[in-house]
Every structure is written in structure tokens, then in C-alpha cells.
Motif scaffolding. Structure first.
Motif, PDB file in Angstrom:
ATOM      1  N   SER A  87      71.226  48.148  55.935  1.00 30.33           N
ATOM      2  CA  SER A  87      70.463  47.315  55.973  1.00 30.33           C
ATOM      3  C   SER A  87      69.788  46.958  54.460  1.00 30.33           C
ATOM      4  O   SER A  87      68.969  46.024  54.070  1.00 30.33           O
ATOM      5  CB  SER A  87      69.009  47.730  56.649  1.00 30.33           C
ATOM      6  OG  SER A  87      68.484  48.935  56.034  1.00 30.33           O
ATOM      7  N   GLN A 102      65.788  50.092  52.610  1.00 34.00           N
ATOM      8  CA  GLN A 102      65.113  48.762  52.574  1.00 34.00           C
ATOM      9  C   GLN A 102      65.112  48.338  50.910  1.00 34.00           C
ATOM     10  O   GLN A 102      64.526  47.227  50.723  1.00 34.00           O
ATOM     11  CB  GLN A 102      63.363  49.242  52.633  1.00 34.00           C
ATOM     12  CG  GLN A 102      63.289  49.403  54.311  1.00 34.00           C
ATOM     13  CD  GLN A 102      63.869  50.726  54.798  1.00 34.00           C
ATOM     14  OE1 GLN A 102      63.660  51.788  54.209  1.00 34.00           O
ATOM     15  NE2 GLN A 102      64.479  50.393  55.674  1.00 34.00           N
ATOM     16  N   SER A 103      65.800  48.775  50.444  1.00 33.44           N
ATOM     17  CA  SER A 103      66.099  48.131  48.660  1.00 33.44           C
ATOM     18  C   SER A 103      66.625  46.850  48.769  1.00 33.44           C
ATOM     19  O   SER A 103      67.377  46.488  49.497  1.00 33.44           O
ATOM     20  CB  SER A 103      66.780  49.105  47.705  1.00 33.44           C
ATOM     21  OG  SER A 103      65.785  50.267  47.756  1.00 33.44           O
ATOM     22  N   ARG A 104      66.486  46.248  47.556  1.00 27.50           N
ATOM     23  CA  ARG A 104      67.018  44.786  47.335  1.00 27.50           C
ATOM     24  C   ARG A 104      67.685  45.065  46.109  1.00 27.50           C
ATOM     25  O   ARG A 104      67.030  45.272  45.077  1.00 27.50           O
ATOM     26  CB  ARG A 104      66.028  43.703  47.288  1.00 27.50           C
ATOM     27  CG  ARG A 104      66.083  42.651  48.363  1.00 27.50           C
ATOM     28  CD  ARG A 104      65.004  41.714  48.269  1.00 27.50           C
ATOM     29  NE  ARG A 104      65.432  40.360  47.865  1.00 27.50           N
ATOM     30  CZ  ARG A 104      64.782  39.408  47.581  1.00 27.50           C
ATOM     31  NH1 ARG A 104      63.290  39.445  47.898  1.00 27.50           N
ATOM     32  NH2 ARG A 104      65.427  38.174  47.556  1.00 27.50           N
TER      33      ARG A 104
END
Ligand SMILES: Nc1nc2c(ncn2[C@@H]2O[C@H](COP(=O)(O)OP(=O)(O)OP(=O)(O)O)[C@@H](O)[C@H]2O)c(=O)[nH]1
Ligand SMILES: [Mg+2]
Length: 398
Positions: A330, A296-298
């Protein structure tokens, strides 16, 4: 760029600040003896910051940043003031041109900001040939800002040599890191450079970090041996003793690490430049955040070049691919290029910056400080690649 030119990122950046019509552009022309900057009676002649690379005796290669007057008004004026403001992050040194009317209400705020950012300031009273009370003006500046201004006239050139001397005295110590290879080499060392097999620079050239490293090693009186990755083993066999250091392109890290003699320390061009153009300790700390990433990291990839055919492959393809392989498809990767670095970095779990060879050190450091202030880990391409391939612990840092 020819090899005889100083890369613009290595030049002392001198920002010129003052109100409209204070004589900023005329001052650049007088300092350089060339009529290159546009000058006129119209208040607001200079709009966007203008960069001019010049040789300035006795300092050497400099980059002048001519700016729009910081008293510009209206909607467009506010935008111009913002552009002027942004140049503060690049200026190694500032000239503050005081307007002849003796009203310093706006100068005060800008001087405060320059001092907060540790930019040395040289005060200038310009247009001396046509202002009646120069002495009173000097005293006022001295009293209000503890600054002894240099009195000049762009028209008669009075005071220009004194201003050059004042600039030379104000050059901040260590505005550049002392050397690229720092303590990693000593005089007489044999240093082996490993370039990628398909040299990606245009025909007949090498990329800037390689050229600058070779020059640095020659200045340090080392023997430089350069090979492409496929020639590494024959080169090692040809040397009588293992080289004192191997500097490799990050792309061949793993192979070089596997093949090199145990006693020879290994580093990479990007790691050297991470230290030369930024803060290697901060980058290594930032790279630790890679272990904390999840699907889920950006992640923000920040590139200095807007064209970047050479780094593109690393920043746009190689690093995102390695991250996704490890943390899942993702994982979100955003890319910014040139000066479009977000003001708010907090949406990101990690910022990975390019080597920054197109930026001056002050500017790269200001980005590192910005990330630190916002609590966002930041590292750079070379350090991230070393971390991702598991050899960050096995390379030497300058
Ligand atoms: N006599 C005299 N005129 C000067 C001097 N310096 C600047 N001027 C004049 O003052 C006016 C403004 O000079 P600029 O150099 O355009 O001023 P600026 O600060 O760059 O102005 P903006 O770009 O509008 O912010 C021009 O008409 C110049 O010719 C000087 O030393 N002596
Ligand atoms: Mg101007």
C-alpha cells in the motif's frame, strides 16, 4: 547527441532578463553573431523561454535562455512571466537589460530576487545607437543598483566584445563541480568500470554518465578498464594488482560488492553523479528517511527525462518494487517527469530524484534546497538503491 558536443546540462546557463522590447533577443543575436532569435518592434515577441546552445568566445559552451519581457500583462502575460520566473532556477548567470526610458521600477524586484539566489548579474544598457542620454542612464543604474552596466548596441555591435569580457569575469566559481571522481582517484590509478551486462544505451553508444566518467578519468591521467558485469572476475584476475577504485552501475552493486577485492573501494556512477550534479551529503541524509517509511508512506519519484528509456526501469519499476517489498504494497509512489516538479512537496515522506544528467547543477541544487526548506527528505536513485540493498555504508563517497 554526438560525442564532440558539450552536453547541454554542462553549459554555463545565461538567462537574459528585461522588459518587453528592451532588446533581449537582439542582444543574443549580437553576442553570437547569428540571427537566430526572433526580433521585432512588437512588444512580446518572445513568449516562452527559448534555449540556445552556443559557443561564446572567450567563455566556451553556453546555453542562452531568452525570456519573455517581465512586464508582460494580462492573463497570458502573467503565465509568461511565471515561465520567465522559473528560468531563474537554471541561470548560472544573468544579463539584466535595462530599457532606455529610465524607469527601473520592475527591474528592482527581479534584481533583488537574482541576488537572493546568488546569481551573478551583468547589467546591460542596450540600443546605445539610438538612445540620447546613455551616460545619465548608466549613472542612474549605478546609483540605484550598484551595478556598472555595459553599454552596447545590437545594431552597430558597439560594446559587444566588452560585454563578452564582462560575462567571462562574472562566471561564478565552481558553477560545475571540479571533477566527477574528485578525491577518489590520483594520477596513475587503475580504475575499473562495471557496466550492466545488457548495455541499455542505443547500439554503438554508452550513456552520458559513463562517457563523462571515462573522460574525467582520462583527464586525471588514470588507466581506465571497462567491463560488463559478467566479465568482472576475469578482468580482476587479469590485473596484476587490485584496481584503485571500482565504479559500477547501481544495478550490479551487490554482485560487484561480493566479488571485489577487499582493499578496493567501490562506488557507483549514480553516486558520483549525485555529487557532481547535486549534493551527495544531502542525499545520504535524505536516504536515512527510508528507514522511517511505513505502508502508509507517500514517495515521490522525480525524473529529469520525459522519455527516459534507460532510467525508467530503475525509477518506475525497480525502486518502487524494492520499497513495496520492504514496507508493504500500500506504500504510495507518485512519479513526476521533466520540469513538472511539484511546488508543494509536503505531502511526501521522501523524494527520490534521478541522476539529473539532463539538468544543470544549479537546477538540481535548487530542487534539493526546495525540499530542505519544506522539511522533506530528498535522495536520489543511486543513493536510494545503495541504501535499500544495505551497502550505502560500504561504498566510498566523492
Ligand atoms: N537601433 C537599435 N534597435 C534595436 C537594438 N536592439 C533591439 N532593437 C530593436 O528593438 C526592438 C525590440 O528588440 P527585441 O530584441 O525583439 O526585444 P526583446 O527584449 O527581445 O522583446 P520581447 O521579446 O518582445 O520581450 C526590435 O525592433 C529591434 O530591432 C539596438 O541595439 N539598436
Ligand atoms: Mg525577445
Amino acid at each position: 547527441m554526438s560525442l564532440t558536443n558539450t552536453p547541454s546540462a554542462n553549459r554555463l546557463h545565461i538567462g537574459i532578463y528585461g522588459r518587453r522590447n528592451s532588446g533581449k533577443s537582439s542582444l543574443i543575436n549580437a553576442l553570437t553573431g547569428q540571427e537566430t532569435a526572433l526580433v521585432s518592434d512588437y512588444a512580446g515577441t518572445t513568449t516562452d523561454p527559448v534555449y540556445k546552445a552556443m559557443e561564446l568566445h572567450p567563455i566556451g559552451p553556453v546555453m542562452f535562455i531568452d525570456t519573455a519581457g517581465f512586464d508582460d500583462e494580462g492573463e497570458l502575460g502573467a503565465l509568461r512571466v511565471q515561465r520567465t520566473q522559473e528560468t531563474l532556477r537554471k541561470a548560472d548567470l544573468a544579463l539584466m537589460v535595462f530599457s532606455p526610458d529610465g524607469d527601473f521600477s520592475q527591474e528592482a524586484g527581479w534584481l533583488r530576487e537574482l541576488r537572493e539566489q546568488n546569481v551573478p548579474v551583468v547589467g546591460v544598457i542596450s540600443q546605445a545607437d539610438r538612445i540620447p542620454n546613455v551616460i545619465a542612464l548608466c549613472e542612474a543604474v549605478q546609483k540605484e543598483f550598484s551595478l556598472s552596466p555595459i553599454v552596447v548596441s545590437a545594431k552597430t555591435r558597439e560594446g559587444i566584445p566588452a560585454l563578452r569580457e564582462a560575462i567571462a569575469r562574472a562566471v561564478p566559481e565552481g558553477f560545475e563541480a571540479a571533477s566527477i571522481t574528485q578525491s577518489l582517484v590520483r594520477e596513475g590509478d587503475i580504475v575499473l568500470l562495471v557496466m550492466p551486462q545488457d548495455i541499455q544505451a542505443p547500439k554503438g553508444r554508452l550513456i552520458l554518465p559513463q562517457v563523462q566518467t571515462i573522460r574525467d578519468l582520462l583527464d586525471r591521467r588514470c588507466t581506465v578498464v571497462s567491463v560488463t558485469a559478467d566479465r568482472l572476475e576475469p578482468a580482476l584476475r587479469a590485473l596484476k594488482a587490485p584496481p584503485a577504485l571500482i565504479i559500477t552501475d547501481s544495478q550490479c552493486f551487490e554482485m560487484v560488492h561480493r566479488v571485489k577485492p577487499d582493499e578496493t573501494p567501490l562506488t557507483s556512477f549514480s553516486v558520483l553523479f549525485a555529487a557532481y550534479k547535486g549534493d551527495i551529503r544531502a542525499y545520504v541524509e535524505g536516504a536515512a528517511a527510508i528507514d522511517q517509511l511505513t505502508a502508509q508512506s507517500r514517495v515521490l519519484i522525480a525524473e529529469a527525462c520525459t522519455h527516459a528509456p534507460l532510467q525508467e526501469d530503475i525509477g518506475r519499476v525497480k525502486i518502487p518494487r524494492a520499497l513495496r517489498k520492504r514496507f508493504g504494497e500500500s506504500l504510495r509512489v507518485d512519479i513526476c517527469a521533466g520540469v513538472d516538479f511539484p511546488v508543494d512537496l509536503t505531502p511526501y515522506d521522501l523524494v527520490i530524484h534521478c541522476g539529473g544528467c539532463m539538468f544543470n547543477r544549479r537546477y538540481v541544487l535548487s530542487r534539493i534546497r526546495q525540499a530542505q526548506a519544506q522539511g522533506v527528505p530528498m535522495t536520489n536513485y543511486g543513493v536510494a538503491l545503495a541504501k535499500l540493498t544495505g551497502i550505502l555504508d560500504q561504498i566510498v563517497l566523492p
